[in-house]
Design a protein around this motif. Sequence first.
Motif, short mmCIF file in Angstrom:
data_model
loop_
_atom_site.label_atom_id
_atom_site.label_comp_id
_atom_site.label_asym_id
_atom_site.label_seq_id
_atom_site.Cartn_x
_atom_site.Cartn_y
_atom_site.Cartn_z
N ASP A 247 -7.47 81.77 139.97
CA ASP A 247 -6.94 81.00 141.09
C ASP A 247 -7.84 79.79 141.36
OD1 ASP A 247 -4.83 82.66 141.46
OD2 ASP A 247 -5.63 83.69 143.22
N ALA A 248 -7.25 78.79 142.01
CA ALA A 248 -8.01 77.59 142.36
C ALA A 248 -8.96 77.90 143.51
CB ALA A 248 -7.06 76.47 142.74
N VAL A 249 -10.19 77.45 143.39
CA VAL A 249 -11.22 77.62 144.41
C VAL A 249 -11.85 76.26 144.66
CG1 VAL A 249 -13.44 78.70 144.95
CG2 VAL A 249 -11.69 80.01 143.73
N THR A 250 -11.82 75.81 145.90
CA THR A 250 -12.41 74.53 146.23
C THR A 250 -13.87 74.47 145.81
OG1 THR A 250 -10.92 74.22 148.11
CG2 THR A 250 -12.94 72.92 148.10
N GLY A 251 -14.24 73.40 145.12
CA GLY A 251 -15.61 73.24 144.66
C GLY A 251 -15.85 73.77 143.26
N THR A 345 -2.07 80.26 141.77
CA THR A 345 -2.54 80.03 143.13
C THR A 345 -1.39 79.75 144.09
OG1 THR A 345 -4.57 79.08 142.24
CG2 THR A 345 -4.11 78.68 144.56
N GLY A 346 -1.44 80.38 145.26
CA GLY A 346 -0.54 80.02 146.34
C GLY A 346 0.89 80.46 146.15
N GLU A 347 1.77 79.89 146.99
CA GLU A 347 3.19 80.25 146.98
C GLU A 347 3.92 79.67 145.79
OE1 GLU A 347 7.13 79.78 149.91
OE2 GLU A 347 5.17 78.99 150.52
#
Length: 697
Positions: A247-251, A345-347
């Motif tokens: 999943d996408a993770v900020t940073g 990631t996400g919806e």
Amino acid sequence: MLPTFAADDYIELAADLPATLQAAIERDLGIDPAQYLANAEAARAASDVATALRAQGVDILGTSIDGQDVTYNVADEADAALAEAAGAEVTVGPIELLDSGREVQPAQDHKGGYGYAYQVAEADETGSFPLSRCSVGFSGFDADGNDRYLTAGHCGVDEETGEQFTYPVHHIELSEPIWATEDWANEFPGPELGEFVPGSMHFGEQHDGGLVDITNPDWTGVPQVAGWAGGSGAPDENSVTIRGPIDAVTGAQACKSGATSGWTCGEILVPAQSTPVGAQDVTGFIFNACLLGGDSGGSVVVGNYALGVNSGSTHDGRTECDSWVPATGPDDTTGDFSIGYSLSTGEYNALTLLGSEWELSVAINTPQVTSPEDGGQTGPTPTFTGTVEAARSTHRVEVTVDGEQSYEGTIADDGTFSVAATEALAPGEHTYEVVATYGNHSRSEVASGTFTSTEVQAEALTVESPTNGQTTDNPRPSFTGTGQPGATVTLAVGDEVLGEATVAEDGTWTIAPSADLPVGERFDATVTQAFEGDSQVVTVSDLGITAAPVTITAPEDGSTVAGDVVFSGTAFAGATIGLAIEGVVTESSERVQTAADEWEGELVVGEDGSWTFTPAEELRDGEYTLTATATLDGGDPELTSSEASVSFTVGAEGDDDGGELPDTGSSNVWMIVVGVGLLVAGGVAIAIRARRGGSTA
């Protein structure tokens, strides 16, 4: 809660990365490749924890990472409390979105990162026809295990009509990224690769994903991303292996592969944001790696994990990355940025949209079997143990014995596995094959070997202590005995397992129960020994744990007390307390004799068996004996019944003041009930018994 990952542990793996990718990491991220891989594992762990927290009901709005320091954005304080209880660092509220007025253009244009081209309209009167090209995202499979890859949805859709292209897809033969040249078009059509999967190309309504079938038997999809020699070299040099999704993770530090610009790297600025891409809205992760036209559909990775596919960027038609100025954060309104359509990631993501039609192809290392040893001996029901490097709990392992009997188990996040045979094997030599899997179609190479099964003649299980019928006041008595060295011994009462031990080399074992055994009732304990398919059971019957005896703590034996004495003592939880008093009131010429059948007062018995009795009236001067009994309804009297007595004096010893017994007339208070009243010489003896909830009118 989250592990940390040391760069030193990834030096060897980093050396295997394409030289050009290593250069891109150092150039674009300012860190060495080993640190990049360590940070990628930290991002993967952060993603896994977010998934686990969501499963516990926490509304995770996003995940951020700074190096390896992780913060989870949650919806409210209740979510924050749940996440903090699990050891997570949290902040309440959404992750800041990128607010930029810049226009994002689709990067229209095997093994991920490869380039592919296709015709987008019929030929005109001159015989010429328009072409388009894109990049491959990730190799995968259809439901039947046929090769099919993921790419950007806008690559296969006519933006004016919204119709999906039906022209064949052709592989672009390249020796380096395309950059500004259009020489590839001179070689069109080149090798035919396959075709867009009908109905699978989605562009708009927040999606940008699509599928291409590889129908040319000369091509086989592999779980790799084109290496471009690490940056801008040959596509097949130093390719990157895909180990699973992330999943996408900020940073988190992400690198993209595409046919136009090869490898470029950057950081994820926003994990999920709706952004106009051309004329359509796409939800995806915002990152700041350079992305050019024709890179669309190409692979975005974090370490060896598949993050998503290239969707669009602020490339403004440029054909080089030298002028690319990466945006530094969500508040940077002038810097360049790209958008990637997420794998998970996400919806809005590819697996949600296309999961019934496509499965990611994942590389799996060959299992390393540690037990049984190849050519060694086992009992009739061996347990197969070992490791699968880089595998996680998303993977499974299958063990096949003699090509017939199969057993399946999970792999732990540290890559270890343990799978036990559930049926006894015949004595003699057997073969085994072990394979690790991911999903329905990704499989490792087979690890194989042989072993010899022997009949087990385990030492007999004995229980030396306690013995049948034994009682003790210790609610957790140790069980001891002898058995087969190396065997597992378990202790159970009824269906509850209360302890486990391994028989020592000298044949002895000891189990201390993990919880109190039943108090006040007879019970059986079962001890079981298991050793390589051999199982033995010994039952120790009619055991008993004696309840704590009743005590009288006030008044003390032999003491002199005032007439308003409060009686107290202890027993055991659930006890029924009985009290009896006998006494001789000091003689007087005007004695009043009362043969009362009740003694008013309040009896309180606590949950732990402690008790107090407060008489409603003071006792007159005299000599008394108090007897307390404890019983348990339905309990074994031998284990629960007990009695205690004390003698005490009310008033000064030898005092001749007259008096009378307590008046126990009508009352609406809790009380004890007199069992019998006796008239004796020189005074009155009264026997009384406590009763919970009794009252008189």
